[in-house]
Structures are given as structure tokens and as C-alpha cells.
Design an enzyme around this catalytic site. Structure first.
Site, PDB file in Angstrom:
ATOM      1  N   ASP A 179       3.947 -13.785   8.046  1.00 26.54           N
ATOM      2  CA  ASP A 179       3.354 -13.601   9.374  1.00 26.54           C
ATOM      3  C   ASP A 179       4.470 -13.499  10.406  1.00 26.54           C
ATOM      4  O   ASP A 179       5.186 -14.466  10.671  1.00 26.54           O
ATOM      5  CB  ASP A 179       2.427 -14.785   9.691  1.00 26.54           C
ATOM      6  CG  ASP A 179       1.540 -14.525  10.900  1.00 26.54           C
ATOM      7  OD1 ASP A 179       1.952 -13.730  11.781  1.00 26.54           O
ATOM      8  OD2 ASP A 179       0.446 -15.104  10.981  1.00 26.54           O
ATOM      9  N   ASP A 199      -8.029 -16.848  17.821  1.00 23.51           N
ATOM     10  CA  ASP A 199      -6.799 -17.369  17.229  1.00 23.51           C
ATOM     11  C   ASP A 199      -5.836 -17.703  18.369  1.00 23.51           C
ATOM     12  O   ASP A 199      -5.198 -16.816  18.933  1.00 23.51           O
ATOM     13  CB  ASP A 199      -6.191 -16.320  16.292  1.00 23.51           C
ATOM     14  CG  ASP A 199      -4.849 -16.753  15.724  1.00 23.51           C
ATOM     15  OD1 ASP A 199      -4.638 -17.969  15.600  1.00 23.51           O
ATOM     16  OD2 ASP A 199      -4.023 -15.871  15.414  1.00 23.51           O
ATOM     17  N   VAL A 200      -5.752 -18.985  18.716  1.00 17.71           N
ATOM     18  CA  VAL A 200      -4.900 -19.420  19.821  1.00 17.71           C
ATOM     19  C   VAL A 200      -3.515 -19.738  19.262  1.00 17.71           C
ATOM     20  O   VAL A 200      -3.320 -20.738  18.573  1.00 17.71           O
ATOM     21  CB  VAL A 200      -5.484 -20.654  20.532  1.00 17.71           C
ATOM     22  CG1 VAL A 200      -4.607 -21.030  21.733  1.00 17.71           C
ATOM     23  CG2 VAL A 200      -6.913 -20.396  20.985  1.00 17.71           C
ATOM     24  N   GLY A 201      -2.573 -18.848  19.544  1.00 18.07           N
ATOM     25  CA  GLY A 201      -1.204 -19.028  19.087  1.00 18.07           C
ATOM     26  C   GLY A 201      -0.294 -19.407  20.229  1.00 18.07           C
ATOM     27  O   GLY A 201      -0.722 -19.546  21.381  1.00 18.07           O
ATOM     28  N   ASN A 202       0.983 -19.559  19.938  1.00 24.23           N
ATOM     29  CA  ASN A 202       1.926 -20.021  20.948  1.00 24.23           C
ATOM     30  C   ASN A 202       2.277 -18.964  21.990  1.00 24.23           C
ATOM     31  O   ASN A 202       2.752 -19.299  23.065  1.00 24.23           O
ATOM     32  CB  ASN A 202       3.207 -20.514  20.272  1.00 24.23           C
ATOM     33  CG  ASN A 202       3.014 -21.855  19.597  1.00 24.23           C
ATOM     34  OD1 ASN A 202       2.777 -22.856  20.265  1.00 24.23           O
ATOM     35  ND2 ASN A 202       3.090 -21.879  18.279  1.00 24.23           N
ATOM     36  N   GLY A 223      -0.759 -25.156   9.973  1.00 27.32           N
ATOM     37  CA  GLY A 223      -1.405 -24.464  11.084  1.00 27.32           C
ATOM     38  C   GLY A 223      -2.706 -23.814  10.645  1.00 27.32           C
ATOM     39  O   GLY A 223      -2.802 -23.250   9.548  1.00 27.32           O
ATOM     40  N   ASP A 231      -3.972 -21.149  11.678  1.00 25.75           N
ATOM     41  CA  ASP A 231      -3.781 -19.706  11.495  1.00 25.75           C
ATOM     42  C   ASP A 231      -3.283 -19.394  10.088  1.00 25.75           C
ATOM     43  O   ASP A 231      -3.664 -18.381   9.488  1.00 25.75           O
ATOM     44  CB  ASP A 231      -2.826 -19.142  12.545  1.00 25.75           C
ATOM     45  CG  ASP A 231      -1.482 -19.868  12.579  1.00 25.75           C
ATOM     46  OD1 ASP A 231      -1.384 -21.020  12.105  1.00 25.75           O
ATOM     47  OD2 ASP A 231      -0.512 -19.284  13.091  1.00 25.75           O
ATOM     48  N   VAL A 253      -5.720 -14.603  20.663  1.00 23.29           N
ATOM     49  CA  VAL A 253      -6.248 -13.319  20.217  1.00 23.29           C
ATOM     50  C   VAL A 253      -7.729 -13.485  19.889  1.00 23.29           C
ATOM     51  O   VAL A 253      -8.123 -14.432  19.202  1.00 23.29           O
ATOM     52  CB  VAL A 253      -5.483 -12.808  18.983  1.00 23.29           C
ATOM     53  CG1 VAL A 253      -5.985 -11.416  18.593  1.00 23.29           C
ATOM     54  CG2 VAL A 253      -3.987 -12.770  19.257  1.00 23.29           C
TER      55      VAL A 253
END
Length: 256
Positions: free
Chosen positions: A131, A8-11, A109, A111, A15
């Protein structure tokens, strides 16, 4: 051993979760530094595998969610080069039981899609997934699996940083809920304004969502900061920091 890797590529962070069946065996993160190149991410990824004595050959499927476009090709290349397989890339249409009912489904998104998949699969009720990440998001899913809409506000850390966007030095502001809303110093004042303010924001948003859905809507919390505001815990049927990873696992299991 056949394991599933979800990313999970977040800002703020990328992860990673490694699942054997439904069990999350490993969970680690790398900073989502947009100015770094492929070598930076590959080195840290391989380092984790080495330190934890993990075998690349045990990973037989990879699911990738990314809301950071510059990093998406880097992680796709990393997966291909290390595991020799193409990742399953999450989009709005990937899970048949979930219908993204917004103006442009491609805007949502990936996610949030994973959050919706996890919540619907487990509860099959009207629900809102809150979230607590870089952004504070509210994803509303109906009992039939329709994503009805999303609300977005700045996340807790983002809100604190925004106060000092033009300041040379950011004071150290622990994200801890103070007892009093009457700040006696700068740090206390920021904690009171942001944390107690966000408590009201979250409660009000959940209440308004329930009104729009006729009163029937459970709330689920996820994200790294989901436990920070303790006075909100009673609002949620579940606080699950790994909900997004679980959604990615479910998506992976649904794909050939």
C-alpha cells in the site's frame, strides 16, 4: 436504491466510496486535517452530496475505517447525524475468514485489515498487499486467510518531506521517476534517490517475503501512489487504487 457508504480515514485523506452492489459509483476525499472540527468535515461532506445530487436516504449501511484516533469520533458523529445509523467500525476481528496472527491484533491498522480482506477474498493465495500511502506498508496474508505480519516504511511523500523537516521552504518535487539515477539538480537528485531507492526497497521486500513463505506469494499494489514507480508494475498481479474501499465493501456485506 440501497447503497453502501465506506469511509477510509487515513493520515493524509479521508476517502469515501459509495457502492451499489459491487460497483463503485462515487469516490471522493477530504483532507484529514486533525486540527479541524466536526463542522469542517460535515460541510465538505454535505457539499459533495449536494453537488452530485445524492440522497442521504439511499445510504442504508456505512462502514468506517480510521487510523486517526482524533478523527474517529467526528466521523462516527457525522454518520449518525446525517444518516441516522451506527457505522460498522472495522477492527482486527470483524471478518471471520481473516485471522490477524500478530502479537497484538489491535495494533494493526483497520485499513490493512480491509486490504487483507480484499486480497484474500479475490485470490485465496499467499499474497502481500503493498500500500503506497502516507506510509508504505506490506501486509502478508496466507492462503488460509491468516495475516502473517506487516512491514512499514515511510511513504514516498513522507520521505521527501523528511528531507526538509528543518527547512523553511520545501522545494516542489514532483513524484516522477527520472531516467537517470545521477541527479543534475536538487529536484532531480531527490527524485532519483527517493523513487529509484524505493524501487529497490519494494523489490527487495517482496523477494524476502517470498523467501520466508517458500517462494509462493503474489503481490498486489494499492494506494494513491501505487502507479508512480512504473518499473515496479511487473512485480504485481494487480494494481488497484481502490483495493481498500473494496475490502471495506466486502466487510460491510458480511455484516447484518
Amino acid at each position: 436504491m440501497s447503497n453502501l457508504l465506506v469511509i477510509d480515514v487515513g493520515n493524509t485523506d479521508a476517502v469515501f466510496g459509495i457502492f451499489e452492489g459491487t460497483e463503485l459509483l462515487h469516490n471522493f476525499r477530504i483532507k484529514s486535517l486533525k486540527d479541524e472540527n466536526y463542522v469542517f468535515f460535515e460541510y465538505r461532506f454535505r457539499q459533495y452530496f449536494l453537488e452530485n445530487r445524492l440522497r442521504y436516504a439511499d445510504i442504508t449501511k456505512v462502514v468506517l475505517s480510521s487510523v486517526v484516533p482524533p478523527l474517529t469520533p467526528i466521523f462516527k458523529s457525522l454518520i449518525k447525524n446525517i444518516f441516522g445509523i451506527e457505522p460498522i467500525v472495522v477492527n482486527a476481528y470483524i471478518f471471520p475468514s481473516i485471522e490477524v496472527s500478530i502479537d497484538n491484533p489491535n495494533e494493526i491498522g483497520s485499513d490493512l485489515v480491509a486490504n487483507a480482506v480484499a486480497a484474500f477474498t479475490k485470490y485465496k493465495r499467499n499474497c502481500v498487499v503493498v500500500d503506497f500511502g502516507t506510509a508504505l506498508t506490506f501486509t502478508v496474508v496466507s492462503e488460509t486467510g491468516k495475516v502473517l505480519g506487516v512491514s512499514i516504511a515511510p511513504g514516498l511523500r513522507t520521505a521527501v518531506k523528511a528531507l526538509f523537516s528543518n527547512t523553511a521552504q520545501l522545494p516542489d518535487v514532483p513524484l516522477e521517476l527520472p531516467e537517470s539515477v545521477l541527479g543534475k539538480n536538487t529536484v532531480h537528485a531527490i527524485q532519483a534517490g527517493i523513487l529509484w531507492g524505493y524501487e529497490g526497497l519494494v523489490k527487495n521486500m517482496i523477494q524476502k517475503i517470498r523467501i520466508e513463505l517458500g517462494g509462493d506469494c503474489i503481490a498486489i499494489a494499492t494506494g494513491g501512489l501505487s502507479s508512480i514507480i512504473s518499473t515496479l508494475h511487473g512485480e504485481f498481479v494487480e494494481i488497484n487504487r481502490e483495493l481498500t474501499l473494496e475490502g471495506l465493501r466486502i466487510i460491510g456485506e458480511s455484516q447484518p
